[in-house]
Design a protein around this motif. Structure first.
Motif, PDB file in Angstrom:
ATOM      1  N   VAL A  90       0.867  -1.182   0.000  1.00  0.00           N
ATOM      2  CA  VAL A  90       0.000   0.000   0.000  1.00  0.00           C
ATOM      3  C   VAL A  90       0.900   1.227   0.000  1.00  0.00           C
ATOM      4  CG1 VAL A  90      -1.795   1.270   1.234  1.00  0.00           C
ATOM      5  CG2 VAL A  90      -1.815  -1.236   1.246  1.00  0.00           C
ATOM      6  N   PHE A  91       0.585   2.214  -0.840  1.00  0.00           N
ATOM      7  CA  PHE A  91       1.401   3.416  -0.966  1.00  0.00           C
ATOM      8  C   PHE A  91       0.544   4.653  -0.702  1.00  0.00           C
ATOM      9  CE2 PHE A  91       2.988   0.148  -3.834  1.00  0.00           C
ATOM     10  CZ  PHE A  91       4.340   0.091  -3.519  1.00  0.00           C
ATOM     11  N   GLY A  92       1.111   5.607   0.037  1.00  0.00           N
ATOM     12  CA  GLY A  92       0.425   6.864   0.300  1.00  0.00           C
ATOM     13  C   GLY A  92       1.400   7.848   0.906  1.00  0.00           C
ATOM     14  N   THR A  96      -1.299   9.994   5.354  1.00  0.00           N
ATOM     15  CA  THR A  96      -2.297   9.042   4.873  1.00  0.00           C
ATOM     16  C   THR A  96      -1.947   7.627   5.318  1.00  0.00           C
ATOM     17  OG1 THR A  96      -2.803  10.415   2.947  1.00  0.00           O
ATOM     18  CG2 THR A  96      -3.405   8.091   2.813  1.00  0.00           C
ATOM     19  N   CYS A  97      -0.672   7.275   5.214  1.00  0.00           N
ATOM     20  CA  CYS A  97      -0.254   5.931   5.617  1.00  0.00           C
ATOM     21  C   CYS A  97      -0.435   5.714   7.114  1.00  0.00           C
ATOM     22  CB  CYS A  97       1.208   5.698   5.214  1.00  0.00           C
ATOM     23  SG  CYS A  97       1.418   5.401   3.443  1.00  0.00           S
ATOM     24  N   ASP A  98      -0.188   6.748   7.904  1.00  0.00           N
ATOM     25  CA  ASP A  98      -0.397   6.595   9.346  1.00  0.00           C
ATOM     26  C   ASP A  98      -1.879   6.398   9.667  1.00  0.00           C
ATOM     27  OD1 ASP A  98       2.096   6.436  10.398  1.00  0.00           O
ATOM     28  OD2 ASP A  98       2.194   8.488  11.138  1.00  0.00           O
ATOM     29  N   ARG A 101      -2.462   2.793   8.735  1.00  0.00           N
ATOM     30  CA  ARG A 101      -1.886   1.886   9.740  1.00  0.00           C
ATOM     31  C   ARG A 101      -2.723   1.895  11.015  1.00  0.00           C
ATOM     32  NH1 ARG A 101       2.904   4.778   8.261  1.00  0.00           N
ATOM     33  NH2 ARG A 101       4.141   3.609   6.744  1.00  0.00           N
ATOM     34  N   VAL A 121       2.666  -1.068   4.377  1.00  0.00           N
ATOM     35  CA  VAL A 121       2.181   0.273   4.024  1.00  0.00           C
ATOM     36  C   VAL A 121       3.398   1.188   3.926  1.00  0.00           C
ATOM     37  CG1 VAL A 121       0.730   2.197   4.742  1.00  0.00           C
ATOM     38  CG2 VAL A 121      -0.019  -0.153   5.182  1.00  0.00           C
ATOM     39  N   THR A 122       3.608   1.783   2.755  1.00  0.00           N
ATOM     40  CA  THR A 122       4.856   2.495   2.440  1.00  0.00           C
ATOM     41  C   THR A 122       4.618   3.988   2.264  1.00  0.00           C
ATOM     42  OG1 THR A 122       5.715   0.518   1.331  1.00  0.00           O
ATOM     43  CG2 THR A 122       6.795   2.621   0.827  1.00  0.00           C
ATOM     44  N   ASP A 123       5.401   4.801   2.977  1.00  0.00           N
ATOM     45  CA  ASP A 123       5.312   6.259   2.873  1.00  0.00           C
ATOM     46  C   ASP A 123       5.992   6.756   1.605  1.00  0.00           C
ATOM     47  OD1 ASP A 123       4.281   5.938   5.354  1.00  0.00           O
ATOM     48  OD2 ASP A 123       5.824   7.051   6.426  1.00  0.00           O
TER      49      ASP A 123
END
Length: 557
Positions: A90-92, A96-98, A101, A121-123
């Motif tokens: 997952v990318f954001g 957004t990623c936090d 998560r 989930v990747t920043d």
């Protein structure tokens, strides 16, 4: 001839919410956004609806990643359901990623399989780019009602697509970070094949109110109120939270944050530098008794009338520390989402009984939409200069209104495609054309995250509209009634004379030697009961108890 890029909306084209769009090139796919739909009407027991993910894996497609434009529920709310079925990165953007998560790790209803994927989930920074499968993805800054929202430029060998996500053109946003129109204009100069753009406010003319204007009005209201002030808003609107915190500080007031979502997002906002980290600014509800009422601002969840929101707790007046007095103020710094009018009015009336002043967007500029209006949409189209235009994220009337704006911007009719969910499009050799329709489903989830059956929901609605009558019959070894049928009802008037009539009708209906199976007995009893009611009468359930195995033997079991 080159391979075509397939574009398939799974949600968001025909409704507001459930946003998800699939892009496929050479059998490799990415999903742009993975949203849920909240507030479904006439669906008792349904907490939210998520897309069916069957198209992601149809025809051997391989999901290479999920790309998120921002952290609102209608863009990330279906992630747990998807990741419980399939592993995927997952990318954001970092914020957004936090939020993603937080949903995967903290929500009690998230499946264990989805929790395990939180580490994938990747920043990616705003303005950054990355490659996944055959795609190059770039994040372009846009202004919206949650920090670090982005438009997504998707480049594939078949062409370039710009998807705006949710956006607006605020000239004076709270954080000063405007939509990056310079980058969008550069894309137009270089050649942009397709623009897919947010249509939520496509029916609203002009330009939206600036977030800075809202901040000034909130500060004025807080300064002028003699007693306590309560501000309610969407829990993800971190910039609005910052504006309220700033206003409270300037008025010499403490801030009490009430509601789990606001508390969680406050911590994330502090972590990312969007909210003040001063521990002396906030006060917990238990300490309110120690402060003068004109030295407190309460920030509460529940702007949509949620029964478990902080605002509902305050309106109930049962907690002495939170109770409002006559002349104090509640500010609704949010619009009412269609479908939530009744619970919101219930809250408003509760405060009115307490002589509390109620202020909303219709009375003062205390809210600004995070979505572009017609003039803003037109400016973006003119800067992007796309060859093809597809309005997304809206009901059909909104999509058609956005298409009219595109025509006014100079795009020819034949270069504008208005599509519904499931309508595939192919981008090939600079041409965008409609493909075949694909079946896209909807999955209702209950409050525990379990998938429900639409048939069960329809059954609940039928029972809710007409009530239910239950008939229990017991048969002896010979297949005859062993006792008088038992008739019970829920939500249906059943006077003694009607009960006796139904008992007699069922007894006569079952006096038939041809009823040799449980199904035939149940159907005969059901018809007998239904005949006593109007055509759209109650739901009828029949329980057949076969003594000594008579019906089991008749069925050959």
């Amino acid at each position: 001839m080159s391979e075509a890029l397939t574009i398939l909306p799974l949600g968001g084209c025909g409704e507001v919410g459930l946003n998800a769009t699939l892009f496929v090139y050479d059998g490799q796919a990415i999903l742009l956004d993975c949203g849920a739909f909240l507030g479904l009407q006439d669906a008792p027991g349904v907490n939210k609806v998520v897309p069916g993910f069957e198209p992601l894996f149809r025809d051997g497609r391989k999901l290479r990643g999920v790309v998120l434009t921002h952290g609102h529920e209608d863009h990330i709310g279906a992630l747990p359901a998807l990741l419980a079925e399939r592993e995927s990165p997952v990318f954001g953007t970092p914020f957004t990623c936090d939020l993603a998560r937080s949903r995967l790790l903290r929500d009690e209803i998230v499946p264990r399989e989805a929790r395990a994927q939180a580490e994938r989930v990747t920043d990616v920074p705003v303005g950054g780019s990355f490659e996944v499968g055959p795609f190059r993805v770039e994040f372009i800054r846009v202004t919206h009602s949650v920090p670090e929202s982005v438009a997504v430029l998707l480049e594939s060998p078949a062409g370039r697509v710009l998807h705006t996500g949710d956006f607006r053109l605020d000239p004076d946003p709270w954080d000063g970070r405007q939509t990056d129109l310079a980058r969008i204009q550069a894309l137009g100069r270089d050649g942009l094949d397709v623009l897919m753009s947010d249509s939520t406010n496509a029916e609203v003319p002009g330009v939206g109110r600036s977030e800075r204007t809202v901040a000034r009005e909130l500060e004025r209201q807080i300064q002028e109120t003699r007693g306590r002030v309560v501000v309610t808003m969407m829990g993800s609107h971190v910039h609005r939270m910052a504006a309220v915190a700033h206003a409270a500080e300037r008025a010499g007031r403490k801030l009490c944050v009430l509601g789990r979502t606001l508390e969680r997002n406050w911590d994330l906002g502090v972590k990312h530098g969007f909210l003040p980290s001063d521990p002396h600014l906030r006060v917990v509800p238990d300490r309110l008794a120690n402060l003068p009422r004109n030295r407190v601002v309460v920030l509460a969840t529940g702007s949509q009338g949620e029964w478990n929101g902080g605002l509902a707790r305050i309106s109930a007046g049962q907690d002495a520390l939170l109770r409002l007095h006559a002349g104090e103020k509640v500010i609704f710094s949010a619009r009412t989402i269609p479908g939530n009018e009744v619970p919101v009015r219930r809250l408003v009336n509760a405060f009115a009984r307490q002589k509390v002043e109620i202020l909303g967007p219709d009375q003062a500029p205390v809210h600004a939409s995070g979505h572009a209006r017609q003039a803003e949409q037109k400016e973006l189209i003119e800067r992007a200069k796309p060859r093809w235009f597809v309005p997304v994220y809206g009901e059909r009337a909104m999509l058609e209104a956005h298409a009219r704006t595109a025509r006014q911007s100079g795009l020819p009719e034949e270069r504008i495609l208005v599509v519904d969910n499931g309508q595939s499009m192919f981008l090939e050799d600079g041409t965008l054309r409609r493909g075949p329709r694909e079946e896209v489903s909807r999955r209702p989830l209950d409050g525990e995250g379990r998938v429900m059956d639409w048939g069960d929901i329809r059954e609940r609605n039928r029972i809710g509209r007409g009530g239910m009558v239950a008939c229990s019959v017991a048969l002896d070894r010979s297949g005859r009634l062993a006792a008088t049928p038992v008739i019970t009802a829920r939500g249906v008037p059943l006077p003694p004379e009607l009960r006796q009539r139904l008992e007699a009708d069922v007894t006569r209906a079952l006096d038939d030697p041809h009823l040799i199976s449980r199904e035939l007995v149940a159907e005969a009893a059901r018809r007998a009961v239904q005949l006593a009611f109007p055509r759209r009468g109650p739901e009828v359930e029949v329980l057949v108890v076969a003594l000594n195995g008579h019906l089991a033997a008749a069925n050959g079991e």
